[in-house]
Design a protein around this motif. Structure first.
Motif, PDB file in Angstrom:
ATOM      1  N   GLY A 393      20.022   3.695  34.483  1.00  0.00           N
ATOM      2  CA  GLY A 393      20.587   2.563  34.166  1.00  0.00           C
ATOM      3  C   GLY A 393      20.513   1.486  34.814  1.00  0.00           C
ATOM      4  N   ILE A 394      21.465   0.355  34.708  1.00  0.00           N
ATOM      5  CA  ILE A 394      21.695  -0.589  35.770  1.00  0.00           C
ATOM      6  C   ILE A 394      23.214  -0.798  35.974  1.00  0.00           C
ATOM      7  CG2 ILE A 394      19.500  -1.770  34.855  1.00  0.00           C
ATOM      8  CD1 ILE A 394      21.261  -3.820  33.602  1.00  0.00           C
ATOM      9  N   TYR A 395      23.472  -1.277  37.088  1.00  0.00           N
ATOM     10  CA  TYR A 395      24.723  -1.844  37.616  1.00  0.00           C
ATOM     11  C   TYR A 395      24.762  -3.326  37.838  1.00  0.00           C
ATOM     12  CZ  TYR A 395      28.813  -2.791  40.551  1.00  0.00           C
ATOM     13  OH  TYR A 395      30.119  -3.245  41.158  1.00  0.00           O
ATOM     14  N   VAL A 396      25.653  -3.961  36.881  1.00  0.00           N
ATOM     15  CA  VAL A 396      25.992  -5.490  36.942  1.00  0.00           C
ATOM     16  C   VAL A 396      27.029  -5.849  37.833  1.00  0.00           C
ATOM     17  CG1 VAL A 396      26.461  -7.278  35.458  1.00  0.00           C
ATOM     18  CG2 VAL A 396      24.816  -5.626  34.783  1.00  0.00           C
ATOM     19  N   ASP A 397      26.562  -6.514  39.005  1.00  0.00           N
ATOM     20  CA  ASP A 397      27.765  -7.182  39.931  1.00  0.00           C
ATOM     21  C   ASP A 397      28.287  -8.365  39.577  1.00  0.00           C
ATOM     22  OD1 ASP A 397      29.219  -6.389  42.345  1.00  0.00           O
ATOM     23  OD2 ASP A 397      27.938  -7.937  43.381  1.00  0.00           O
ATOM     24  N   ASN A 398      27.317  -9.222  38.873  1.00  0.00           N
ATOM     25  CA  ASN A 398      27.953 -10.500  38.394  1.00  0.00           C
ATOM     26  C   ASN A 398      27.264 -10.853  37.043  1.00  0.00           C
ATOM     27  OD1 ASN A 398      29.495 -13.044  39.484  1.00  0.00           O
ATOM     28  ND2 ASN A 398      27.587 -13.981  39.061  1.00  0.00           N
ATOM     29  N   LEU A 399      28.066 -11.404  36.095  1.00  0.00           N
ATOM     30  CA  LEU A 399      27.579 -12.013  34.988  1.00  0.00           C
ATOM     31  C   LEU A 399      27.507 -13.499  34.801  1.00  0.00           C
ATOM     32  CD1 LEU A 399      29.153  -9.474  32.580  1.00  0.00           C
ATOM     33  CD2 LEU A 399      26.721  -9.648  32.541  1.00  0.00           C
TER      34      LEU A 399
END
Length: 490
Positions: A393-399
């Protein structure tokens, strides 16, 4: 006011009265009389909102101070309601004659309308509470030289951290707002609202590839929060983020598990869920959450609040712009929809109590149900435990760059800082990822909730119906299954 702390309500109210009533030869009895006159035989509610707002901003680009601005906005708005129908006028001229004339104009077109029963007074019962922020004017606390020196130090530090930093933009913005609200039902009080924000953006360049990163912090405070330690931490964070993005590989695409980091990423909740829980959308039946009070709309463990009582929070208010005290409103509890955010109008239309969410951009605007500080409560899991649970999957640190359709709940966000997750470990940074979904569906796709709930650093703004206001957002680390990721990878 001797002996009172800066955060004592009496100091705040006396200061607001001095700034907006005494200065212009007004008093509460006069305002009550004008509100009653505006009510006439037509209306069932009337209020007068006075506001003075001083603001300043300073900006540096490429090592030079590029802009400095100072402005004052001053005036009043007067509103009369009859059921859901509203009559509103505003003026930049604050004096008795102007206000009396405005009151007559608002009601004279309805002089032969039958009398109506006024709505009940909006009471403000509850225990004594110290104010949520001080009243000191941030514009007066630092000299101009000190403010511009701060910007130059940000520029110098960012460039010293890495030779690949080719551009630094930074700005500071401060405002000091004083409001006074008088209603026909006898309520009369004021608020004094400081606000500060610093923002930094850097551009890095390596082998022809250019990347940008930015961040900031602030809140209802003065320049004292811009400590040397806090500024250094901000600059280092922004430079590090920009350099990490230089290494980003094309983002994968398709449905997958997404882990969303804590804090600022609560902007997803704000956009995809928060707007849909504002009272006006639900009164009109145009929200994806309309008519669903008491239903399960989210996964177990999901609790979402709008909390205008966070001390110093960017969206916090001692009283809202209709005189209702700020509250901690539970919107979703353990996955069950419990309520909406209301101003006075949406509350009366839906037969419930206002929640302290009546907000307006200025005296020239009418109030709307608006968020204050909206966040999801923490769960029990360590963030590392959540990441280790994901095989791919992915890890989102900033949207960033979010958009939402309130009616359908569909949203899209740019994942401006994100990483691959492979076999439970963070991997390479990725670039070009977007997150697509549907707010109601996403709430049910949350499968793990971290114990690290944070609010953002105090930089959020929200636009609705042409009105822009400061807000706060927040959340813990979340695992969301089956989100659609748009990217160029496979």
């Amino acid at each position: 006011m001797a002996g009172l702390t800066e955060n004592h309500p009496a100091r705040r109210i006396d200061t607001a009265r001095s700034m907006l009533l005494d200065r212009y030869g007004l008093d509460e009895a006069f305002l009550q009389n004008v509100a009653g006159s505006a009510l006439g035989k037509w209306g069932d509610f009337a209020d007068i909102y006075l506001q003075s707002r001083a603001s300043e901003s300073w900006r540096i680009e490429s090592g030079r101070i590029k802009a400095g601005a100072f402005g004052i906005d001053l005036g009043y708005g007067m509103r009369v309601l009859r059921g859901a129908e509203a009559s509103f006028a505003s003026s930049q001229r604050i004096d008795r004659a102007s206000m009396q004339k405005t009151g007559r104009l608002l009601t004279e077109g309805y002089g032969n309308a039958p009398a109506v029963q006024p709505v009940p007074a909006v009471t403000q019962d509850g225990p004594f509470r110290e104010d949520l922020y001080g009243i000191a004017d941030p514009l007066l606390s630092w000299s101009t030289d000190r403010k511009t020196a701060l910007l130059r130090s940000i520029d110098a530090l960012a460039r010293s951290l890495d030779p690949r930093v080719v551009s630094v933009n930074a700005n500071v913005h401060a405002s000091h707002e004083t409001v006074w609200l008088t209603r026909h039902d006898g309520f009369s009080s004021g608020d004094v609202r400081p606000l500060i924000k610093v923002a930094v953006m850097v551009t890095v360049l390596s082998n022809g590839r250019r990347e940008v990163a930015g961040s900031g912090f602030g809140g209802r405070a003065g320049y004292e929060v811009l400590s040397e330690e806090a500024i250094e931490g901000l600059v280092r964070k922004v430079v590090s983020s920009a350099l990490t993005k230089l290494e980003g590989q094309p983002a994968p695409a398709g449905p997958m598990t997404v882990v969303i980091g804590a804090g600022w990423n609560g902007v997803l909740l704000h956009e995809a869920v928060g707007h849909g829980l504002e009272g006006d959308f639900n009164q009109r039946g145009s929200s994806a959450f309309s008519g669903r009070i008491g239903e399960r709309i989210a996964a177990p463990g999901v609790t979402i609040l709008d909390d205008g009582t966070v001390p110093g929070g960017r969206g916090s208010l001692n009283i809202d712009d209709e005189g209702v005290g700020s509250q901690r409103t539970v919107l979703v509890e353990d996955g069950i929809l419990r309520g909406y955010m209301h101003d006075l109008l949406s509350a009366r239309q839906m037969g419930c109590a206002p929640t302290g969410n009546g907000r307006r951009q200025s005296y020239a605007s009418t109030p709307l149900p608006r968020m204050t500080n909206t966040y999801m409560e923490a769960g029990t899991l360590e963030p590392g435990e959540i990441i280790s649970s994901v095989s791919h999957g992915i890890y989102v640190d900033n949207l960033s760059g979010g958009q939402v359709d309130v009616t359908s709940g569909r949203f899209v966000f740019e994942a401006s800082e994100a990483f691959l997750i492979e076999n439970g470990r963070l991997g390479a940074p990725i670039a070009g990822a977007t997150i697509l979904g549907n707010g109601p569906d996403t709430l049910k796709q949350i499968s793990m909730i971290g114990n690290d709930r944070m609010l953002d650093g105090g930089i959020g703004v929200c636009s609705k119906s042409g009105q822009t206001l400061p807000v706060g957002v927040g959340q813990p680390t979340l695992r969301v299954d089956g989100l659609i990721v748009g990217g160029k990878g496979s």
